[in-house]
Write a protein that holds these residues in place. Structure first.
Motif, PDB file in Angstrom:
ATOM      1  N   ARG A   1       0.804  -1.221   0.000  1.00 41.40           N
ATOM      2  CA  ARG A   1       0.000   0.000   0.000  1.00 41.40           C
ATOM      3  C   ARG A   1       0.844   1.282   0.000  1.00 41.40           C
ATOM      4  NH1 ARG A   1      -5.307   0.978   0.488  1.00 41.40           N
ATOM      5  NH2 ARG A   1      -5.896   2.940   1.464  1.00 41.40           N
TER       6      ARG A   1
ATOM      7  N   TYR B   1      -8.032   6.331  -7.063  1.00 38.04           N
ATOM      8  CA  TYR B   1      -9.359   5.783  -6.768  1.00 38.04           C
ATOM      9  C   TYR B   1      -9.410   4.291  -7.072  1.00 38.04           C
ATOM     10  CZ  TYR B   1     -14.305   4.703  -7.301  1.00 38.04           C
ATOM     11  OH  TYR B   1     -15.532   4.114  -7.201  1.00 38.04           O
ATOM     12  N   HIS B   2      -8.942   3.931  -8.249  1.00 35.03           N
ATOM     13  CA  HIS B   2      -9.004   2.517  -8.654  1.00 35.03           C
ATOM     14  C   HIS B   2      -8.217   1.625  -7.688  1.00 35.03           C
ATOM     15  CE1 HIS B   2      -9.324  -0.973 -11.244  1.00 35.03           C
ATOM     16  NE2 HIS B   2      -8.021  -1.131 -11.127  1.00 35.03           N
TER      17      HIS B   2
ATOM     18  N   GLY C   1      -7.830   2.088  -4.587  1.00 37.02           N
ATOM     19  CA  GLY C   1      -8.354   2.123  -3.227  1.00 37.02           C
ATOM     20  C   GLY C   1      -7.536   2.994  -2.287  1.00 37.02           C
TER      21      GLY C   1
ATOM     22  N   ASP D   1     -11.013   8.321  -2.447  1.00 38.33           N
ATOM     23  CA  ASP D   1     -12.424   8.136  -2.792  1.00 38.33           C
ATOM     24  C   ASP D   1     -12.735   8.926  -4.069  1.00 38.33           C
ATOM     25  OD1 ASP D   1     -12.862  10.791  -2.137  1.00 38.33           O
ATOM     26  OD2 ASP D   1     -13.849  10.363  -0.233  1.00 38.33           O
TER      27      ASP D   1
ATOM     28  N   SER E   1      -8.730   7.377   1.346  1.00 36.07           N
ATOM     29  CA  SER E   1      -9.762   6.379   1.617  1.00 36.07           C
ATOM     30  C   SER E   1      -9.109   5.018   1.663  1.00 36.07           C
ATOM     31  CB  SER E   1     -10.804   6.420   0.498  1.00 36.07           C
ATOM     32  OG  SER E   1     -11.556   5.225   0.477  1.00 36.07           O
TER      33      SER E   1
ATOM     34  N   ALA F   1     -11.227   2.294   1.191  1.00 38.56           N
ATOM     35  CA  ALA F   1     -12.190   1.407   0.527  1.00 38.56           C
ATOM     36  C   ALA F   1     -11.696   1.032  -0.867  1.00 38.56           C
ATOM     37  CB  ALA F   1     -13.543   2.104   0.427  1.00 38.56           C
ATOM     38  N   GLY F   2     -11.962  -0.187  -1.261  1.00 36.53           N
ATOM     39  CA  GLY F   2     -11.709  -0.582  -2.633  1.00 36.53           C
ATOM     40  C   GLY F   2     -10.301  -1.053  -2.929  1.00 36.53           C
ATOM     41  N   ALA F   3      -9.496  -1.302  -1.878  1.00 35.80           N
ATOM     42  CA  ALA F   3      -8.157  -1.843  -2.131  1.00 35.80           C
ATOM     43  C   ALA F   3      -8.269  -3.317  -2.519  1.00 35.80           C
ATOM     44  CB  ALA F   3      -7.287  -1.686  -0.897  1.00 35.80           C
TER      45      ALA F   3
ATOM     46  N   ASP G   1      -4.218  -4.617 -11.566  1.00 39.12           N
ATOM     47  CA  ASP G   1      -5.167  -3.504 -11.542  1.00 39.12           C
ATOM     48  C   ASP G   1      -5.363  -2.888 -12.928  1.00 39.12           C
ATOM     49  OD1 ASP G   1      -6.534  -2.800  -9.022  1.00 39.12           O
ATOM     50  OD2 ASP G   1      -4.536  -3.037  -8.200  1.00 39.12           O
TER      51      ASP G   1
ATOM     52  N   ARG H   1     -14.975  -4.119  -6.517  1.00 42.57           N
ATOM     53  CA  ARG H   1     -14.639  -4.055  -5.083  1.00 42.57           C
ATOM     54  C   ARG H   1     -15.650  -3.210  -4.307  1.00 42.57           C
ATOM     55  NH1 ARG H   1      -8.389  -2.823  -6.706  1.00 42.57           N
ATOM     56  NH2 ARG H   1      -7.739  -4.933  -7.219  1.00 42.57           N
TER      57      ARG H   1
ATOM     58  N   ARG I   1     -17.494  -0.803  -5.083  1.00 45.90           N
ATOM     59  CA  ARG I   1     -17.630   0.622  -5.419  1.00 45.90           C
ATOM     60  C   ARG I   1     -17.853   0.732  -6.928  1.00 45.90           C
ATOM     61  NH1 ARG I   1     -12.487   3.869  -3.788  1.00 45.90           N
ATOM     62  NH2 ARG I   1     -11.645   2.382  -5.269  1.00 45.90           N
TER      63      ARG I   1
END
Lengths: 346, 346
Positions: free
Chosen positions: A27, A47-48, A50, A53, A59, A61-63, A98, A114, A116
């Protein structure tokens, strides 16, 4: 839900721990690549991945689950090295994964990724195409900046070509009346096996493994990738929404030609013929029809055939791994990951 | 049409000859890559590269001009090497260029490329996305297979990221009310200069040039790329269809914010303000309005500003080239290519 024996539970827990550890390791490196190299595509790529947002705020979310990085770190240990040397390789394979997801969602018209909105759904098709392109470029800059054997870049490049070939074949299958189960596993080898094999090979290369071990770990990852894909196909029909993030039977509703379905269609049984009728009908399938189709796949032997394919690929994966004379820690980690990826219904 | 003095005609003829030679050199290598590495994407990629027609039959229509390969071959000679050593590098930069065109046409909705339907228009958007992805993968496999300095792969990877950043910025400009001319040249450096600079750098690297010459040749290519882009912008407004393959004034009709237009809009002249009115109107522009807009660009000083930018970038390019201590043959070739790329109205 079946109660698993303690040894299996422990393997699964080890596997989940390895994914969490891999996520934590890649990450900050992903964030660094995005911040250091991108301005115009930063928001969409962030964003893609994660990291951000839809409004560009930090954010979590979405990792991704970091399956390929985890394989990469474990493979480095399998050749007797520390996991950390494989950091750049792990980031590179995650970025290629990805890239493929960003473009696949455009190709398949999938709105959700994921849990989202997919990047193209959130920012538009052009932004989604460019985000995928930027991700692929970053994969190569990341690997080129690392001090690895030049063979690593060559393997990543070959993997990208094979992966894109697999994606094109997957798209072509949707237009075809019949697809043989063996054609399907060849496609899955290219689309899913190639990058998992590359993750293991690059981990072994980063760890300084000799060519024969790199080759065997690559074979391990390729077979594991097919086993994972076919397990995923079973989940796409019989999996619960809380596990898959998709409605029950969603692959049936979109009439995806996955291995259980193809095996059932090829079975020459009454259930297989009834399934063929349902699949050839062009209208929307009712929930009852989806449920019936799932029953027919099982009755026609599609589930059994898919489970056999998973077992067969896992057997080949384990054989390659054993031949690679793996160091104990890495060995146990790869076995735990293989278990986790192919027994997700537990 | 102005009659050119003999020395200029000769430079132009040299340039055209170099493009033909580069085409002849890269074409069999492109065909080999497509045939050796692709099955599922072969038809679409072969079509896009001008090796096949829409039905998959061998064809010579739609091949690129091979500008970047020609720069690459000339750069190798500039550091005293034979052109042929740069073969794989020349193919790689052409493949990256073709990758960007395949995706750009999707993003811009352009139906036509090199006088034929664009690959997405001929085979569908999904096939166009995948064809671009395959082209980019092939660029890296081609370069990885060559026996070059590992710095070559790192430069190609960085160039891809920069190019995609430039494309995203170009897309973003279309949504913006105002764009400063300096922002435009920064975008053109990324979108067009980066790959031309990479072509020269890889040619020099392939030819065994030392780091300082590689860097200077890269700078030559980057400045030349901007000069080429702005020359192209003038052609997009004032060029004849037989030269550009596009209707006269087509960039005005689509309200593209190219440098001559941006300079005119920023001029604070009555002509600039009238042009701003035409550009802010959302309906379709009549041929008369397109013609008027082209006049206004010139009246507001947009043409003069664009020509100054071309001259300035060419001066910087020539200075970098002179500093690279170029061997005579390569020097003359790069000068001829620079002339050809920036004087296409003759």
């Amino acid at each position: 839900m079946a109660v698993s024996p303690p040894a299996v539970q422990s393997l699964e827990q080890t596997g989940r721990g390895l994914l969490e550890q891999a996520q934590a390791r890649v990450r900050p490196r992903l964030r660094h690549q995005v911040e250091a190299r991108l301005v115009q595509n930063r928001q969409e790529v962030g964003y893609h991945l994660g990291l951000l947002d839809e409004q560009g705020r930090p954010s979590a979310a979405g990792a991704g689950k970091a399956v390929r990085p985890a394989l990469c770190f474990a493979a480095a240990q399998t050749v007797g090295s520390a996991a950390e040397v494989a950091g750049a390789a792990a980031v590179a394979v995650q970025l290629v994964h990805d890239f493929s997801l960003a473009h696949d969602d455009i190709i398949d018209g999938d709105q959700t990724r994921r849990h989202r909105p997919a990047v193209w759904a959130a920012f538009g098709t052009s932004a989604g195409v460019l985000a995928g392109d930027a991700l692929l470029g970053l994969a190569f800059t990341t690997l080129a900046d690392a001090d690895y054997d030049p063979a690593a870049l060559a393997q990543l490049a070959e993997t990208v070509v094979e992966l894109v070939e697999g994606e094109a074949e997957d798209v072509a299958f949707e237009q075809r009346q019949t697809v043989r189960p063996s054609e399907y596993t060849a496609m899955a080898t290219a689309k899913t096996g190639a990058l998992m094999g590359c993750a293991c090979a690059l981990g072994a290369l980063a760890g300084g493994g000799e060519e024969s071990r790199v080759r065997l770990l690559r074979a391990f990852g390729r077979h594991l990738g097919v086993a994972f894909q076919v397990s995923d196909d079973l989940l796409g029909i019989y999996g619960q929404e809380q596990v898959t993030g998709k409605p029950v039977g969603s692959d049936i509703a979109t009439r995806k030609k996955t291995l259980p379905v193809l095996a059932a269609l090829a079975s020459e049984t009454p259930a297989g013929r009834e399934l063929a009728d349902l699949y050839s009908w062009t209208g929307e399938l009712t929930p009852t029809a989806v449920e019936r189709a799932a029953e027919l796949v099982a009755q026609a032997g599609g589930v059994r055939a898919a489970r056999q394919a998973v077992d067969q690929e896992l057997k080949l994966a384990h054989a390659a791994l054993a031949e690679a004379d793996p160091a104990p820690v890495g060995h146990r980690e790869l076995l735990a990951l293989a278990h986790l990826l192919t027994h997700r219904e537990h």
